[in-house]
Design a protein around this motif. Structure first.
Motif, PDB file in Angstrom:
ATOM      1  N   TRP A   1      -1.688  -0.869  -4.196  1.00  0.00           N
ATOM      2  CA  TRP A   1      -2.594   0.277  -4.052  1.00  0.00           C
ATOM      3  C   TRP A   1      -1.823   1.426  -3.422  1.00  0.00           C
ATOM      4  O   TRP A   1      -2.127   1.950  -2.376  1.00  0.00           O
TER       5      TRP A   1
ATOM      6  N   HIS B   1      -3.368   0.175  -8.547  1.00  0.00           N
ATOM      7  CA  HIS B   1      -4.598   0.891  -8.216  1.00  0.00           C
ATOM      8  C   HIS B   1      -4.152   2.161  -7.514  1.00  0.00           C
ATOM      9  O   HIS B   1      -3.736   2.127  -6.357  1.00  0.00           O
TER      10      HIS B   1
ATOM     11  N   LYS C   1     -12.122   3.664  -1.798  1.00  0.00           N
ATOM     12  CA  LYS C   1     -10.900   2.894  -2.066  1.00  0.00           C
ATOM     13  C   LYS C   1     -11.155   1.404  -1.951  1.00  0.00           C
ATOM     14  O   LYS C   1     -10.772   0.620  -2.835  1.00  0.00           O
TER      15      LYS C   1
ATOM     16  N   VAL D   1      -4.002   4.847  -5.382  1.00  0.00           N
ATOM     17  CA  VAL D   1      -4.529   5.627  -4.261  1.00  0.00           C
ATOM     18  C   VAL D   1      -3.575   6.814  -4.116  1.00  0.00           C
ATOM     19  O   VAL D   1      -2.727   6.885  -3.244  1.00  0.00           O
TER      20      VAL D   1
ATOM     21  N   LEU E   1     -10.866  -1.306  -5.118  1.00  0.00           N
ATOM     22  CA  LEU E   1      -9.812  -2.318  -5.074  1.00  0.00           C
ATOM     23  C   LEU E   1     -10.415  -3.716  -5.038  1.00  0.00           C
ATOM     24  O   LEU E   1      -9.972  -4.618  -5.768  1.00  0.00           O
TER      25      LEU E   1
ATOM     26  N   ALA F   1       0.802  -1.220   0.000  1.00  0.00           N
ATOM     27  CA  ALA F   1       0.000   0.000   0.000  1.00  0.00           C
ATOM     28  C   ALA F   1       0.835   1.270   0.000  1.00  0.00           C
ATOM     29  O   ALA F   1       0.305   2.349  -0.247  1.00  0.00           O
TER      30      ALA F   1
END
Length: 355
Positions: free
Chosen positions: A109, A123, A281, A125, A285, A87
């Motif tokens: 992410w 993804h 989010k 973020v 995801l 992340a």
């Protein structure tokens, strides 16, 4: 097809392998993955039993790159067909060559656009590159012409700084002072004083956000009341005292009040607006994972990679209305359109700023 399919979740924000007594694990997105898989199972589009396998490793900046690598290799050894995580941008950069070497489709992410490859999907973020552009344009729209920057001395902070400076030159903004900070700094008084000595008319913070409250406190103590903006580090305002300390700061978020998909989710879940960013989010995801599995011709790693490439044109809960979700051949960025939103912390609440 196998009766059971393993999907790995790599948590780089925890240094333990078991949840606390409340069942909570920081950064865990398992519930969202299971929710979206359940939706497709109910629709008859996914019949295989999906087993979620976890690996934990406290990554950068508080931990180490080695911990992330060990967690990734642990999941690889479990025979997963897909890994979700890391992340944090610095850790996504660590995982990317592993994904390519082991040929395991992976969805990070994080904000590192460089964390993409044949097997590494992103993804976004946030984005080290896109956020900085939006920040520079917002400062220019506010009338700023002389900008001072506090930034983390890390891959996240330095990448943001490069793209902010590049866009500033195009817009006619002068970056007149720069102060680097340790990503985990809890005191920034001297750095704040140095920035203000350059007499800026706007301030930017760039980094993961652990050091952002120290910067905000240092500037407030020095009497700064001008425009201040930070990257998606401002998402930390949804927890603890961050929003209070960073009162008045603009920041980049991933959710917008005008997104119809998000509004429908909030109504369906009867969730407060304060949970909008996390819900947007998590939904997006989880949907990427579920749709990638449902579209896979088989659950081999190659099959899942091809399945992810076929996820296209789904309405995203993140971003402004019209933001789309999906991948493609040589397209590894999930969000398409105006997925970044300028918001501001006022009175402990996040308020959207008119574009």
């Amino acid at each position: 097809m196998p009766a059971s399919v393993k999907v790995g979740v790599l948590n780089d924000m925890a240094d333990f392998s078991e949840p606390d007594v409340t069942g909570a694990v920081p950064g865990d997105i398992t519930g969202w993955i299971e929710r979206e898989i359940g939706r497709l199972r109910d629709a008859g589009r996914l019949s295989a039993e999906i087993e979620i396998v976890h690996a934990y490793g406290l990554g950068l900046p508080s931990g180490t790159a080695e911990a992330v690598e060990n967690a990734y290799r642990q999941l690889a050894g479990e025979g997963v067909c897909l890994i979700v995580g890391p992340a944090i941008g610095d850790n996504a950069l660590v995982a990317t060559p592993l994904a390519e070497q082991m040929r395991i489709p992976t969805i990070n992410w994080a904000g590192a656009e460089r964390a993409r490859g044949r097997y590494m999907f992103q993804h976004q973020v946030g984005s080290h590159e896109d956020e900085s552009l939006v920040m520079a344009r917002h400062l220019a729209a506010l009338g700023c012409r002389r900008v001072a920057v506090a930034y983390d001395t890390s891959p996240i902070g330095t990448r943001h700084l490069k793209y902010l400076e590049d866009e500033a030159r195009i817009l006619g903004l002068a970056v007149i002072a720069r102060e680097g900070l340790l990503p985990v700094a809890d005191e920034a008084g001297e750095a704040a004083t140095a920035l203000l000595e350059a007499e800026p008319d706007g301030i930017a913070y760039l980094g993961l956000g652990v050091s952002a409250p120290a910067v905000a406190r240092g500037l407030a103590d020095a009497g700064w009341y001008g425009p201040s903006i930070m990257n998606t580090a401002g998402l930390r305002g949804y927890h603890g005292d961050f929003a209070r300390i960073c009162e008045g700061w603009f920041y980049i978020d991933v959710h917008s009040d005008d997104n119809a998909t998000l509004r429908a989710l909030l109504e369906e879940m009867e969730a407060p607006r304060q949970q909008a960013a996390a819900i947007a989010k998590g939904h997006d995801l989880g949907r990427l994972v579920a749709e990638g599995l449902a579209r896979a011709g088989d659950f081999s790693r190659e099959g899942v990679r091809l399945g992810l490439e076929q996820v296209k044109w789904l309405a995203a809960a993140e971003g402004h209305e019209g933001t789309m979700l999906g991948f493609g051949i040589q397209d590894r960025g999930a969000l398409h359109g105006r997925y970044l939103v300028v918001r501001q912390w006022l009175g402990g609440e996040s308020r959207e700023v008119a574009a």
